[in-house]
Design an enzyme around this catalytic site. Structure first.
Site, PDB file in Angstrom:
ATOM      1  CB  SER A 142      -0.888   0.008   1.248  1.00 53.76           C
ATOM      2  OG  SER A 142      -1.528   1.258   1.431  1.00 53.76           O
ATOM      3  CE1 TYR A 155      -4.499  -2.025   4.921  1.00 50.17           C
ATOM      4  CE2 TYR A 155      -3.271  -0.003   4.522  1.00 50.17           C
ATOM      5  CZ  TYR A 155      -3.988  -1.077   4.049  1.00 50.17           C
ATOM      6  OH  TYR A 155      -4.204  -1.216   2.703  1.00 50.17           O
TER       7      TYR A 155
END
Length: 250
Positions: A142, A155
Site C-alpha cells: 500500500s 495497517y
C-alpha cells in the site's frame, strides 16, 4: 494472450482488486483459483469468469490459517500441475484508532491477515515453483507501507513489512527463477475504504489526496498486477510498483 497456459492463485479474490485481477488474468488465458473467506461472492466471480469463456475455480480460504492456505495451494497444483503465479492480495483495514487504543486482538487480526497471510502463501507456493524452476509472486502492499497515517498503525506496520518481505523473498529465490514484487495501491474504490466514506468531510480530503485528484479503480490496479505477472516484467524483482495516482508525491 499474455498468460496463456499459466496457473494462478489469488487470495482476497471475491471483491475489489483481487476480483478485478482474477477477471483480467482469466481474459489473458490464465487458469485462476480464487481464494477468499467470502464464499458467496467468490463463487459468483468464478462463475462470471466461466460464463465469459475463462477458466476459474473457487476455494474458501482463510489466509490467517496455515492449513487453509496449504490446502488451497495444493488444490491448485492438483488441478493444473503447476502454480506459475501467486497474487497475495487478501487484506483488512482495521478500525481507526491511536496505537494505545488498539486491542492486542485487533493488532493480531490486521498483522495476521495482511502480513502473516502473505508469508504463508509464499511458504507453500515456493516448493512448487522451485520444482518448475520459475514462478512469479506479487504481494499487495500500500502507499501506507511507505508513509505514516494517523490511526492506522497496525495497517501501516503490516504493509511496510510487506515491502521488505518482498525484497527478502526476491533475494532468496531469484537465482531459482522466481520473481517477487509488490504493488502499492493508493485509495482505491474497494470495500476496504467503505468506513472512510461515512465521514463526508474526511472523504472529500482522502478521495482527492494525490496528484490526479481522484480515487483509483480496481481495474487500474489489476493492469499493474497483470504487467508484473507477465513476461514483460521478466527482469523486474524485489520492487514495489506504486499504483496510487501520485499519492506519495502529494
Amino acid at each position: 494472450m499474455r498468460l496463456r497456459d499459466k496457473a494462478v492463485v489469488i487470495t482476497g479474490a471475491a471483491s475489489g482488486i483481487g476480483k478485478a485481477a482474477a477477471i483480467r488474468m482469466a481474459e489473458e488465458g490464465a487458469s485462476v483459483l480464487l481464494c477468499d473467506i467470502n464464499t458467496k461472492e467468490g463463487e459468483l466471480t468464478a462463475e462470471h469468469i466461466q460464463e465469459n469463456g475463462g477458466t476459474a475455480l473457487f476455494m474458501e480460504t482463510d489466509v490467517t490459517d496455515e492449513d487453509s492456505v496449504q490446502q488451497s495451494i495444493q488444490y491448485a497444483y492438483k488441478q493444473w500441475g503447476a502454480i506459475n503465479i501467486l497474487f497475495n492480495n487478501a487484506g483488512v483495514g482495521g478500525h481507526e484508532k491511536k496505537l494505545h487504543e488498539v486491542a492486542a486482538e485487533e493488532w493480531d487480526q490486521v498483522i495476521n491477515t495482511n502480513l502473516k497471510g502473505v508469508f504463508l502463501g509464499i511458504k507453500y507456493v515456493v516448493p512448487y515453483m522451485l520444482e518448475k524452476g520459475k514462478g512469479t509472486i506479487i504481494n499487495t502492499s500500500s502507499v501506507l507501507g511507505f508513509k505514516g497515517k494517523k490511526r492506522t498503525g497496525p495497517y501501516n506496520a503490516a504493509k511496510g513489512g510487506l515491502v521488505t518481505l518482498t525484497k527478502n523473498s526476491a533475494l532468496e529465490y531469484g537465482r531459482y527463477g522466481i520473481r517477487v514484487n509488490s504493488i502499492g495501491p493508493g485509495v482505491i474504490d474497494t470495500p476496504i475504504v467503505d468506513e472512510w466514506r461515512k465521514d463526508e468531510k474526511k472523504w472529500q480530503i482522502i478521495s482527492s489526496a494525490n496528484a490526479l485528484g481522484r480515487i483509483g479503480k480496481p481495474e487500474e490496479v489489476a493492469e499493474a498486477v497483470l504487467f508484473l505477472a507477465s513476461d514483460e516484467a521478466s527482469f523486474i524483482t524485489g520492487e514495489t510498483l506504486m499504483v496510487d495516482g501520485g499519492g506519495l508525491t502529494f
